[in-house]
Each structure stands twice: as C-alpha cells, then as structure tokens.
Design an enzyme around this catalytic site. Structure first.
Site, PDB file in Angstrom:
ATOM      1  N   TYR A  54       0.789  -1.220   0.000  1.00  0.00           N
ATOM      2  CA  TYR A  54       0.000   0.000   0.000  1.00  0.00           C
ATOM      3  C   TYR A  54       0.824   1.275   0.000  1.00  0.00           C
ATOM      4  CZ  TYR A  54       0.813   0.137   5.100  1.00  0.00           C
ATOM      5  OH  TYR A  54       1.387   0.182   6.353  1.00  0.00           O
ATOM      6  N   TRP A  72      -5.781   7.645   8.649  1.00  0.00           N
ATOM      7  CA  TRP A  72      -6.257   6.832   7.526  1.00  0.00           C
ATOM      8  C   TRP A  72      -7.753   7.053   7.308  1.00  0.00           C
ATOM      9  CZ3 TRP A  72      -2.420   5.493   4.786  1.00  0.00           C
ATOM     10  CH2 TRP A  72      -1.310   4.779   5.236  1.00  0.00           C
ATOM     11  N   ASP A 108      -4.947  -4.191   2.579  1.00  0.00           N
ATOM     12  CA  ASP A 108      -3.806  -3.314   2.313  1.00  0.00           C
ATOM     13  C   ASP A 108      -3.374  -3.385   0.843  1.00  0.00           C
ATOM     14  OD1 ASP A 108      -3.709  -2.515   4.955  1.00  0.00           O
ATOM     15  OD2 ASP A 108      -2.036  -3.828   5.491  1.00  0.00           O
ATOM     16  N   ARG A 140      -2.290   7.681  13.547  1.00  0.00           N
ATOM     17  CA  ARG A 140      -2.343   7.358  12.120  1.00  0.00           C
ATOM     18  C   ARG A 140      -3.592   6.566  11.761  1.00  0.00           C
ATOM     19  NH1 ARG A 140       2.735   5.674  10.977  1.00  0.00           N
ATOM     20  NH2 ARG A 140       2.456   3.437  10.812  1.00  0.00           N
ATOM     21  N   ASP A 196      -7.640   1.542   9.277  1.00  0.00           N
ATOM     22  CA  ASP A 196      -6.758   1.546   8.111  1.00  0.00           C
ATOM     23  C   ASP A 196      -7.475   1.064   6.852  1.00  0.00           C
ATOM     24  OD1 ASP A 196      -5.628   0.998  10.676  1.00  0.00           O
ATOM     25  OD2 ASP A 196      -3.712   0.430   9.796  1.00  0.00           O
ATOM     26  N   LYS A 248      -7.860  -8.450   7.097  1.00  0.00           N
ATOM     27  CA  LYS A 248      -7.115  -9.477   6.365  1.00  0.00           C
ATOM     28  C   LYS A 248      -7.734 -10.832   6.729  1.00  0.00           C
ATOM     29  CE  LYS A 248      -2.640  -7.070   6.896  1.00  0.00           C
ATOM     30  NZ  LYS A 248      -1.220  -7.211   7.303  1.00  0.00           N
TER      31      LYS A 248
END
Length: 414
Positions: free
Chosen positions: A75, A259, A125, A255, A180, A170
């Site tokens: 990514y 995102w 990702d 973070r 994210d 995932k």
C-alpha cells in the site's frame, strides 16, 4: 521500455530538472571553509515538489519506496505515487509521471499478473496501489493494467465480512475491522465501480457497500464521549487486545484516525452527489474534525496516542499530523467541512514545517518523527497498549508520512 532504461531516463530527467532549477535561483551554499555544495533540489520549489523529488533521490526505484530490499506490491507505494500523479497533473513535470509508471511497469507483468500479490490472502492493504492503475490505464490503455485492476476488484467481491457486512482487514485477522482498511480499499472500490462497472444495479450495490463500511466503523469504533475512533474492532471479542464488552482496541492511534479521515475525503470525491450515503459520510467527517481538533497540540502537531499527550513516552508524531492536515485542508477546500478548518490545517502544516521538517546541505527534505509501523495482533503479538504504540520504531521519511505531506502541501498550495 525496460525497467532499467526507465530508471536511467528517470534519473536523467531528475538531474535535468534539478539543474534547470539551479539556473533560475541561488543554489549554492557557502561554508566556513569557502567551499560550495550544489543543491540537488532547489529551495525555490514548493514543499510538495521538494519532498517528492527528495523521495525520488532516496528511492530511485519506486518499488523500493518503503525502505525495501526487493520489490513488493503493497500500500505504501500506492500512497506516495498517488501524490506523485497529482503533482504531475499540476506541474506537467515528466519526472513524476515516469516515476509512477515505473512502479506499475515493474510490478504488473505482460499478462496482468501482479507480482508478489496473492488474492487468497484477502488483505485490504493490497488494494491501495490499485489507485496507480486507475490513474495509468486511461492514459496508456495497456490491457495488463486493466486485468490487474479486475483482479483487485475481484478481491473486494470475495473479501470475508463480519456478520453485519464489514470487511475483515485481512484473512489472517478474522472478524476484525481496522480504521486503516477504509483508506486501503474504499477509494479504489468506489472509483473502479464508477469507471468500469457498466451494470447500474451492480454499481449501486458497490456504492452501498462502500458507505456501509463507514456506517459500521462509526457504529462499532467511535467513542461517544470523545468522538474519537478506536484503531480496531473485533466482532468475536476473542483477541487479547479487544475489550471483552465492546470488541474495541484500547487506544486512539493517530495514524489510524488519519487513515480514516483521508478515506472520507477521498471517497467523497467519487461517490455520486445523489447517493443517500453521501450526506452521512459528510456528517461523520464533521464529527471527526471536531473531535480531532480538540486534541491538537499548541504546536499544531498531534500526539501518537491522541488523547494522552501528558503521558510519559508519548510524542508528537508526523504521519498522523500530515494526514489530519490533508484531511482538513481538502475537506474545507471541497466544502465538506466549514472553511474554519483551513486554519486548523494551516496550523498543523506550520507545526510540521517548524518542528519535523529538515533540509540537508544538498536540499534533500526529510520528514522526521514518523511512527514506522503499528498494528494489532499478529506474531510477535501487538497488544494495542499505550506502551506498544509509543515504543514502535520511529524513523524519518516513512512513506506513510511523506505521501500525506505532499498531498497536504498541494491542498495548501505550499
């Protein structure tokens, strides 16, 4: 053109750009010994270009952008190269286009197979660099890029989901939604649907599914008291990092929140004006902006753990700050947020320039105090504790910071 020749011509173009800039400005520095050091990157350029050219100097091969020893589809190149593509559109500098193209040229073979990518991993990702293909295919019409995009879209169609329809982050992280993931997948999924899905009902179904991801992350991860969102949510509540009552992780990670903010403003670029979910995402963005602004430090920066600035070990962090700055600047520029948030963005940007940007004797720009990585679970196990977040590696020029810095710079015309 072979990859080797591409990088040779890219390096040559970069050198020509650097020298042409030198002709127009004072590009030498005199030291106390009366020697001179030629600047590779002109100080007369805007910060957006100075940072992008610095990235090209650091990583002449774009497949190695994330300090890699060998190419990998991931990514982080997609993040930096999306910013690079926007710079090309703004400046017309062929160096930027060549750099973007070189990544796709290296990573997509003649059959459209994405090197190092495994659809069976069902990893959100891996969708992000599809944005590079969305950019290049209309310009090149290379069928291999279209084939690769179709592969990534097929992953979205088969991605495992929670019981209420939220994408697992995932396959190896079952029943988990992470902030994210909204940025990794939803801008690509929305734009692919708009541009390449012809059946109107199928297109609308994707739009609905995209909006649902935002609805669910708001439902499961948002803290009503602070308005901030937890990094991860585990529907099964089986993870050691998960609260046994709510399934949420313990902390508000800078973070992670970054995102999510970028996901909202980027999806709003593409989601149709008449889609009923659009107004909800704008509402979520405004709630988010209010909450994030409340925890901004006086310097303009934001802490690694957002709401615990007075706790020993916490630090003012670059990647989240750059992401918030981009989100607020773009949100205000596009009318998704009140214009007052431009001031929040400008304060954040000044904080970055004054505190976390450095320039070496050759004019190469660095962004410092970047959290290198953070996640949940896995092996070794990441428990989502305060100590975990503040003790992960800190480094300069992480692409998760340089990419958003370039995007923020463009939104603020810097």
């Amino acid at each position: 053109m072979t990859l080797k020749k591409t990088f040779f011509s890219l390096t040559l173009v970069t050198c020509l750009v650097s020298f042409s800039c030198k002709d127009k400005s004072n590009t030498t520095e005199t030291t106390s010994e009366n020697t001179t050091t030629e600047l590779l990157i002109s100080e007369d350029l805007k910060w957006s270009e100075r940072m992008m050219l610095s990235e090209i100097e650091r990583f002449p091969d774009p497949t190695l952008l994330d300090f890699r020893e060998k190419p990998k589809w991931s990514y982080t190149p997609g993040l930096v190269l999306s910013a690079c593509a926007k710079l090309y559109e703004k400046t017309g500098n062929q160096t930027y286009y060549d750099y973007v193209y070189a990544y796709a040229d290296a990573m997509i073979d003649s059959t459209g197979t994405i090197k190092t990518y495994k659809l069976s991993n069902q990893n959100l990702d891996m969708i992000k660099s599809g944005d590079v293909l969305l950019y290049l295919y209309p310009k090149t019409k290379e069928e291999r890029f279209l084939t690769a995009m179709e592969t990534l879209n097929s992953q979205m169609e088969s991605q495992p989901k929670t019981s209420d329809g939220g994408y697992w982050h995932k396959k190896i992280y079952p029943y988990q939604m992470w902030l994210d993931g909204l940025y990794m997948a939803e801008p690509f999924h929305t734009k692919y649907a708009r541009d390449y899905i012809e059946d109107e009902a199928a297109k609308q179904k994707i739009y609905d599914d995209v909006v649902l991801q935002f609805d669910l992350i708001q439902k499961h991860s948002r803290d009503e008291k602070s308005g901030l969102l937890y990094h991860g949510w585990d529907e099964s509540k089986e993870q050691r990092w998960a609260n046994k009552d709510t399934g949420n992780s313990q902390h508000f990670w800078s973070r992670g929140m970054g995102w999510y903010g970028m996901a909202m403003v980027d999806v709003l670029d593409v989601l149709p004006e008449n889609h009923p979910g659009r107004a909800r995402i704008i509402e979520y963005l405004n709630q988010y902006a209010e909450a994030v602004t409340k925890v901004q430090h006086d310097s303009g920066l934001w802490y690694q753990v957002l709401d615990q600035g007075d706790r020993e070990g916490n630090y003012l962090e670059a990647t989240g700050t750059a992401m918030f700055t981009y989100t607020f600047a773009k949100g205000a520029n596009k009318g998704y947020l009140p214009k007052s948030y431009l001031n929040v963005a400008k304060k954040g940007y000044k904080g970055l320039i004054d505190n976390l940007i450095s320039v070496d004797e050759k004019g190469i720009v660095s962004l410092n105090k970047c959290c290198g990585v953070a996640g949940l679970g896995g092996n070794p196990y990441r428990d989502g504790s305060f100590d975990y977040y503040v003790n992960e590696i800190i480094r300069s020029n992480d692409p998760k910071g340089t990419g958003p810095f370039i995007l923020a710079s463009m939104e603020l015309n810097q």
